[in-house]
Write an enzyme that holds these catalytic residues in place. Structure first.
Site, mmCIF file in Angstrom:
data_model
loop_
_atom_site.group_PDB
_atom_site.id
_atom_site.type_symbol
_atom_site.label_atom_id
_atom_site.label_comp_id
_atom_site.label_asym_id
_atom_site.label_seq_id
_atom_site.Cartn_x
_atom_site.Cartn_y
_atom_site.Cartn_z
ATOM 1 N N ASP A 62 -3.208 2.273 -5.882
ATOM 2 C CA ASP A 62 -1.875 2.504 -4.794
ATOM 3 C C ASP A 62 -1.571 1.120 -3.528
ATOM 4 O OD1 ASP A 62 -4.147 3.199 -2.739
ATOM 5 O OD2 ASP A 62 -3.093 4.589 -2.337
ATOM 6 N N GLU A 63 -2.125 0.287 -4.664
ATOM 7 C CA GLU A 63 -2.367 -1.041 -3.103
ATOM 8 C C GLU A 63 -2.431 -2.257 -4.657
ATOM 9 O OE1 GLU A 63 -5.545 -0.839 -0.671
ATOM 10 O OE2 GLU A 63 -5.622 -2.801 -0.548
ATOM 11 N N ASP A 112 0.763 -1.006 0.036
ATOM 12 C CA ASP A 112 0.105 -0.099 0.153
ATOM 13 C C ASP A 112 1.209 1.456 0.163
ATOM 14 O OD1 ASP A 112 -1.648 2.077 0.900
ATOM 15 O OD2 ASP A 112 -2.559 1.049 2.315
HETATM 16 MG MG LIG Z 1 -2.512 3.995 0.328
#
Ligand SMILES: [Mg+2]
Length: 374
Positions: free
Chosen positions: A116-117, A15
């Site tokens: 973003d993960e 993350d």
């Molecule tokens: Mg994040």
């Protein structure tokens, strides 16, 4: 409690930390060390809109995602160095794509969850060893740091939900390993809302049953929970609370590949073919390595006035050839500058977008440039 028994997988959740704001800090080093707030301006009045992401300095002062920009400005009114920036999704997409490429190189079992993960199933390359898994997690972190100057928080655990919770437990720049033997203690005393999927509404229902911790939930009567939360959700949450999650890491189908760059100076005609070469080559290499072809080639022009304009062409036969992509994109840009409104002929950023993707099959080969011109 039955704890993730028989689940011998090792999953990593990656993350990226305060992603949009961190991307801005990398692009503009002069703003790091200051509160940074990335905003979605709605455009109605100067400050109408909401905060998308803020860095940790701004968060500490109370600027959270989703609050009105006006409130954020009020909170930071005595801090003149605070920075407010408009969201630049194309730029974050480009950075994200490069990072996802790094992650993919660590395991074929890869699943991107958002910009973003992502999850990686590293059961095979770790040989089932948590020590080796931790090394892989460290490698991933340092590669992202070296190539993109970005930090991320990583969780290593026997399944997806636990790896996500492990990643969440230490931010920013965390690395948390949760071995099967630690799962029970890790979960026991956490409040139920730390379990992914439990929002304020479910939390309230659980509270009415006297369930406050994940430990309570794991011990709850499944029948009673099924009555309260539904016959699927109730028992599912009890399983999660016991550390059991059998969801596989699986690649989601991607819809497009794109790259955008900022030109050294604004373009009023198609005089930037040199700048397109490297991004086209990069995209073509990515298609080839992922055994993908595209049928649609598009161009993106972002004007000085921040208007985004696109054009595209659909091919008869799908391709992954850099030469062909460059030829088509160049034609599209040439015709763009011939036909666009005057206002749109002042172009600051340009990009390529490849879509209508198809998996390469044996009989499909890339058409050569001469085929296309014929
Ligand atoms: Mg994040």
């Amino acid at each position: 409690l039955a704890l993730a028994q028989g689940d011998s997988r090792i999953i990593i959740c990656v993350d990226l930390d305060y992603f949009y704001a961190q991307c801005e800090e990398v692009r503009k080093p002069e703003i790091s060390g200051k509160p940074v707030v990335v905003c979605v301006f709605s455009g109605r009045t100067e400050d109408s809109g909401a905060v998308s992401t803020s860095n940790y300095l701004a968060r500490k002062l109370g600027v959270k995602s989703g609050i009105p920009i006006v409130s954020a400005k009020r909170i930071l009114k005595d801090i003149p160095e605070a920075v407010f920036l408009p969201m630049d999704r194309d730029y974050y997409d480009t950075v994200s794509e490069r990072i996802m490429g790094i992650l993919r190189s660590h395991s074929e079992r890869f699943e991107q969850v958002s910009i973003d993960e992502a999850y990686l199933d590293i059961s095979e390359n770790s040989g089932g060893s948590y020590e080796r898994a931790q090394e892989i997690a460290r490698e991933v972190k340092s590669e992202i740091l070296q190539t993109e100057k970005l930090t991320c928080s990583v969780g290593v655990a026997p399944n997806k939900v636990l790896s996500k919770m492990a990643a969440d437990s230490k931010k920013p720049d965390g690395l948390t390993v949760l071995e099967p033997r630690d799962v029970y203690n890790f979960l026991q005393l956490l409040p139920v809302e730390k379990l992914p999927g439990i929002g304020p509404k479910i939390k309230k229902s659980l509270e009415s049953l006297g369930i406050r911790t994940i430990g309570d939930l794991g011990n709850a009567d499944e029948g009673r929970l099924a009555l309260e939360l539904g016959k699927n959700l109730g028992p599912y949450l009890v399983m999660l609370a016991r550390g059991i999650d059998n969801e596989p890491v699986r690649e989601r189908e991607r819809e497009q590949y794109s790259r955008i760059i900022t030109l050294k100076q604004n373009a009023k005609s198609f005089d930037f073919s040199d700048a397109l070469g490297p991004i086209v080559l990069d995209l073509s290499k990515q298609l080839i390595s992922e055994k993908i072809m595209c049928r649609s080639i598009g161009i993106i022009a972002i004007t000085y006035a921040l208007r985004t304009r696109t054009r595209s062409k659909t091919l008869e036969t799908p391709t992954n050839s850099d030469k062909l992509i460059l030829t088509v994109a160049s034609d599209l840009f040439r015709s763009y500058f011939e036909t666009a409104e005057e206002l749109d002929k002042d172009v600051r950023r340009v990009g390529i977008r490849l879509s209508e993707l198809e998996k390469v099959t044996e009989e499909k080969t890339s058409p050569s440039l001469t085929d296309f011109l014929a």
